[in-house]
Design a protein around this motif. Structure first.
Motif, PDB file in Angstrom:
ATOM      1  N   GLU A 203       0.912  -1.164   0.107  1.00  0.00           N
ATOM      2  CA  GLU A 203      -0.158  -0.025  -0.012  1.00  0.00           C
ATOM      3  C   GLU A 203       1.021   1.232  -0.093  1.00  0.00           C
ATOM      4  O   GLU A 203       1.932   1.406   0.398  1.00  0.00           O
ATOM      5  CB  GLU A 203      -1.024  -0.281   1.265  1.00  0.00           C
ATOM      6  CG  GLU A 203      -1.865  -1.005   1.286  1.00  0.00           C
ATOM      7  CD  GLU A 203      -1.529  -2.216   1.903  1.00  0.00           C
ATOM      8  OE1 GLU A 203      -2.297  -3.431   1.953  1.00  0.00           O
ATOM      9  OE2 GLU A 203      -0.258  -2.525   2.282  1.00  0.00           O
ATOM     10  N   ARG A 204       0.374   2.293  -0.220  1.00  0.00           N
ATOM     11  CA  ARG A 204       0.968   3.745  -0.386  1.00  0.00           C
ATOM     12  C   ARG A 204       0.742   4.274   1.067  1.00  0.00           C
ATOM     13  O   ARG A 204      -0.510   4.539   1.489  1.00  0.00           O
ATOM     14  CB  ARG A 204       0.316   4.522  -1.464  1.00  0.00           C
ATOM     15  CG  ARG A 204       0.928   4.070  -2.757  1.00  0.00           C
ATOM     16  CD  ARG A 204       0.289   5.145  -4.045  1.00  0.00           C
ATOM     17  NE  ARG A 204       0.905   4.586  -5.128  1.00  0.00           N
ATOM     18  CZ  ARG A 204       2.006   4.890  -5.837  1.00  0.00           C
ATOM     19  NH1 ARG A 204       3.074   5.654  -5.297  1.00  0.00           N
ATOM     20  NH2 ARG A 204       2.337   4.596  -6.910  1.00  0.00           N
ATOM     21  N   LEU A 205       1.557   4.738   1.774  1.00  0.00           N
ATOM     22  CA  LEU A 205       1.206   4.970   3.198  1.00  0.00           C
ATOM     23  C   LEU A 205       1.779   6.379   3.270  1.00  0.00           C
ATOM     24  O   LEU A 205       2.972   6.814   3.047  1.00  0.00           O
ATOM     25  CB  LEU A 205       2.115   4.195   4.276  1.00  0.00           C
ATOM     26  CG  LEU A 205       2.028   2.644   4.225  1.00  0.00           C
ATOM     27  CD1 LEU A 205       3.081   2.010   5.314  1.00  0.00           C
ATOM     28  CD2 LEU A 205       0.259   2.272   4.565  1.00  0.00           C
ATOM     29  N   SER A 206       0.738   7.415   3.441  1.00  0.00           N
ATOM     30  CA  SER A 206       1.089   8.765   3.572  1.00  0.00           C
ATOM     31  C   SER A 206       2.004   8.819   4.590  1.00  0.00           C
ATOM     32  O   SER A 206       1.802   8.468   5.679  1.00  0.00           O
ATOM     33  CB  SER A 206      -0.189   9.449   3.731  1.00  0.00           C
ATOM     34  OG  SER A 206       0.217  10.827   3.906  1.00  0.00           O
ATOM     35  N   PRO A 207       3.233   9.789   4.757  1.00  0.00           N
ATOM     36  CA  PRO A 207       3.476  10.677   3.610  1.00  0.00           C
ATOM     37  C   PRO A 207       4.272  10.266   2.508  1.00  0.00           C
ATOM     38  O   PRO A 207       4.792  10.832   1.706  1.00  0.00           O
ATOM     39  CB  PRO A 207       4.596  11.732   4.293  1.00  0.00           C
ATOM     40  CG  PRO A 207       5.071  11.100   5.390  1.00  0.00           C
ATOM     41  CD  PRO A 207       4.222   9.975   5.859  1.00  0.00           C
ATOM     42  N   PHE A 208       4.359   8.660   2.337  1.00  0.00           N
ATOM     43  CA  PHE A 208       5.276   8.186   1.522  1.00  0.00           C
ATOM     44  C   PHE A 208       4.867   8.034   0.001  1.00  0.00           C
ATOM     45  O   PHE A 208       3.741   7.305  -0.098  1.00  0.00           O
ATOM     46  CB  PHE A 208       5.763   6.689   1.972  1.00  0.00           C
ATOM     47  CG  PHE A 208       6.562   6.685   3.020  1.00  0.00           C
ATOM     48  CD1 PHE A 208       7.758   7.252   3.734  1.00  0.00           C
ATOM     49  CD2 PHE A 208       5.877   6.230   4.358  1.00  0.00           C
ATOM     50  CE1 PHE A 208       8.132   7.319   4.934  1.00  0.00           C
ATOM     51  CE2 PHE A 208       6.130   6.183   5.760  1.00  0.00           C
ATOM     52  CZ  PHE A 208       7.491   6.905   5.919  1.00  0.00           C
ATOM     53  N   PRO A 209       5.619   8.356  -0.881  1.00  0.00           N
ATOM     54  CA  PRO A 209       4.976   8.561  -2.317  1.00  0.00           C
ATOM     55  C   PRO A 209       4.927   7.062  -3.028  1.00  0.00           C
ATOM     56  O   PRO A 209       4.625   7.194  -4.216  1.00  0.00           O
ATOM     57  CB  PRO A 209       5.424   9.493  -2.971  1.00  0.00           C
ATOM     58  CG  PRO A 209       6.874   9.520  -2.315  1.00  0.00           C
ATOM     59  CD  PRO A 209       6.734   9.268  -0.984  1.00  0.00           C
ATOM     60  N   VAL A 210       5.384   6.041  -2.335  1.00  0.00           N
ATOM     61  CA  VAL A 210       5.697   4.806  -3.188  1.00  0.00           C
ATOM     62  C   VAL A 210       5.066   3.689  -2.102  1.00  0.00           C
ATOM     63  O   VAL A 210       4.640   3.869  -1.171  1.00  0.00           O
ATOM     64  CB  VAL A 210       7.128   4.466  -3.182  1.00  0.00           C
ATOM     65  CG1 VAL A 210       8.096   5.650  -3.979  1.00  0.00           C
ATOM     66  CG2 VAL A 210       7.779   4.458  -1.702  1.00  0.00           C
ATOM     67  N   SER A 211       4.910   2.476  -2.946  1.00  0.00           N
ATOM     68  CA  SER A 211       4.369   1.391  -2.268  1.00  0.00           C
ATOM     69  C   SER A 211       5.254   1.086  -1.155  1.00  0.00           C
ATOM     70  O   SER A 211       6.564   0.933  -1.365  1.00  0.00           O
ATOM     71  CB  SER A 211       4.192   0.390  -3.445  1.00  0.00           C
ATOM     72  OG  SER A 211       3.141   0.720  -4.226  1.00  0.00           O
ATOM     73  N   TRP A 212       4.634   0.506  -0.209  1.00  0.00           N
ATOM     74  CA  TRP A 212       5.492   0.229   0.960  1.00  0.00           C
ATOM     75  C   TRP A 212       5.444  -1.119   1.527  1.00  0.00           C
ATOM     76  O   TRP A 212       4.034  -1.670   1.447  1.00  0.00           O
ATOM     77  CB  TRP A 212       5.122   1.184   2.069  1.00  0.00           C
ATOM     78  CG  TRP A 212       6.217   1.380   3.109  1.00  0.00           C
ATOM     79  CD1 TRP A 212       6.378   0.467   4.192  1.00  0.00           C
ATOM     80  CD2 TRP A 212       7.358   2.338   3.342  1.00  0.00           C
ATOM     81  NE1 TRP A 212       7.651   1.034   5.022  1.00  0.00           N
ATOM     82  CE2 TRP A 212       8.174   1.862   4.368  1.00  0.00           C
ATOM     83  CE3 TRP A 212       7.727   3.498   2.535  1.00  0.00           C
ATOM     84  CZ2 TRP A 212       9.026   2.700   4.860  1.00  0.00           C
ATOM     85  CZ3 TRP A 212       8.866   3.986   2.822  1.00  0.00           C
ATOM     86  CH2 TRP A 212       9.458   3.830   3.916  1.00  0.00           C
ATOM     87  N   PHE A 213       6.616  -1.508   1.939  1.00  0.00           N
ATOM     88  CA  PHE A 213       6.543  -3.188   2.570  1.00  0.00           C
ATOM     89  C   PHE A 213       7.225  -2.600   3.997  1.00  0.00           C
ATOM     90  O   PHE A 213       8.398  -2.268   3.892  1.00  0.00           O
ATOM     91  CB  PHE A 213       7.217  -4.166   1.621  1.00  0.00           C
ATOM     92  CG  PHE A 213       6.587  -4.174   0.247  1.00  0.00           C
ATOM     93  CD1 PHE A 213       5.440  -5.389   0.215  1.00  0.00           C
ATOM     94  CD2 PHE A 213       6.729  -3.391  -0.953  1.00  0.00           C
ATOM     95  CE1 PHE A 213       4.890  -5.482  -1.112  1.00  0.00           C
ATOM     96  CE2 PHE A 213       6.215  -3.812  -1.939  1.00  0.00           C
ATOM     97  CZ  PHE A 213       5.237  -4.480  -2.228  1.00  0.00           C
ATOM     98  N   GLY A 214       6.604  -3.680   4.994  1.00  0.00           N
ATOM     99  CA  GLY A 214       6.938  -3.365   6.270  1.00  0.00           C
ATOM    100  C   GLY A 214       6.190  -2.624   7.121  1.00  0.00           C
ATOM    101  O   GLY A 214       4.996  -2.484   6.853  1.00  0.00           O
TER     102      GLY A 214
END
Length: 267
Positions: A203-214
Motif C-alpha cells: 500500500e501507499r502509506l502517507s506521507p510516502f509516495p511509493v508502495s511500502w512493505f513492512g
C-alpha cells in the motif's frame, strides 16, 4: 511522543489471563485466516513497530503478576535503555532456531510456552510469536530466500511481485496459527489473540509516495495499527497473584540483541 497515544493500553484497558501476540499481524489478514470461532474485535495498537508497542504498553509499570515468553527481543533491548522502566515477574527469551538463527520458529515459541505453563499457574502470560513477520518460513512459494535484511530491502533486491508477497505473508500467518491452536488447547483462563502492530503489503502509506512493505515507525495508518482482539477461550479463570520478580533479563549479550533487531530492519 514515543508511541501512538490513541492506541489501546493492553494492561490498563483490557482483561486477560493469556495474551498471545502475533508479530506484524494485520486485522484484515487475521479475520480472513483464523481457525478460531467467535467474534473478532479490532483494537488500535500503540505502535506501528514492536518498539513502540512495548514502550507504549509496558513502560513505567510493575507487572509482578505477568510472565513474558517472547521471540521478539525489543523487550530486552528497551530494558537496557535509560528511559524505559518495567518489571515483569519473569521473562524468557525463545531460542532463534529458524532461518539460520534469524528468528524463533512458531514451534519453538509454543514449546517454550508449554514448558512454562505449569511453573506459573497464578501468573498472567504474554506469549509473543515472531510470525507472520518476515522471514516467511511458513511458505513454500518459490523466490523467498530468508536473507537477513528488512522487508523493503528484500523486495528491492528480489523479483517477487506484490501478490506473491501477500500470499507468502498469508502462508506465514496460517503456519503460526496452527501452532497457536496447539497452545490454546493447553491454556487455562481467558485467552486473547492479538498483535503488536500490522504490516504494509504494497500500500501507499502517507506521507510516502511509493508502495511500502513492512512497518515504518510513527505511521499510524489502518494497515499498521489495526490489530485483532480475539477472545478464543474464556472459561475457568485463573487466580492471578502478584509476587516479587523472579528474573528480568537473560544472559544474552546486548550486541547480540541489537544484531538480531538489525537483521529484522529495526536498527
Amino acid at each position: 511522543m514515543e508511541y501512538n497515544t490513541s492506541g489501546t493500553d493492553i494492561i490498563a484497558d483490557e482483561d486477560w489471563d493469556n495474551l498471545i501476540l502475533l508479530d506484524a499481524c494485520r486485522y484484515d489478514a487475521y479475520t480472513a485466516t483464523t481457525p478460531f470461532v467467535g467474534p473478532i474485535e479490532m483494537r488500535e495498537s500503540r505502535g506501528s513497530t514492536s518498539r513502540q508497542f512495548v514502550r507504549g504498553n509496558f513502560n513505567g509499570k510493575r507487572l509482578h503478576d505477568t510472565v513474558v515468553i517472547s521471540g521478539n527481543r525489543w523487550y530486552l533491548d528497551l530494558q537496557n535503555s535509560d528511559d524505559f522502566d518495567c518489571e515483569f515477574h519473569a521473562y524468557y527469551d525463545v531460542e532463534r532456531d529458524a532461518a539460520d538463527g534469524f528468528v524463533p520458529s512458531a514451534e519453538a515459541v509454543t514449546e517454550a510456552a508449554l514448558d512454562k505453563i505449569g511453573q506459573y499457574p497464578n501468573k498472567r502470560l504474554v506469549i509473543h510469536y515472531m510470525q507472520p513477520h518476515h522471514p516467511y518460513i511458513g511458505t513454500d512459494i518459490d523466490g523467498f530466500e530468508q536473507k537477513r535484511v528488512d522487508m523493503r530491502e528484500y523486495v528491492r533486491r528480489s523479483s517477487v511481485d506484490t501478490d506473491t508477497i501477500r500470499a507468502a505473508y498469508q502462508d506465514n500467518l496460517q503456519y503460526v496459527l496452527k501452532h497457536v491452536q496447539r497452545l490454546v488447547e493447553e491454556l487455562e483462563g481467558k485467552t486473547v489473540i492479538s498483535a503488536d502492530h500490522g504490516e504494509a503489503l504494497g500500500e501507499r502509506l502517507s506521507p510516502f509516495p511509493v508502495s511500502w512493505f513492512g512497518h515504518p515507525i510513527r505511521v499510524y495508518t489502518d494497515e499498521l495499527v489495526q490489530v485483532p482482539w480475539h477472545v478464543v477461550s474464556n472459561e475457568s479463570r485463573r487466580t492471578i497473584r502478584s509476587e516479587s520478580p523472579r528474573s528480568q533479563l537473560t544472559d544474552i549479550d546486548q550486541a547480540e540483541i541489537e544484531q538480531s533487531l538489525k537483521d529484522l530492519g529495526y536498527k
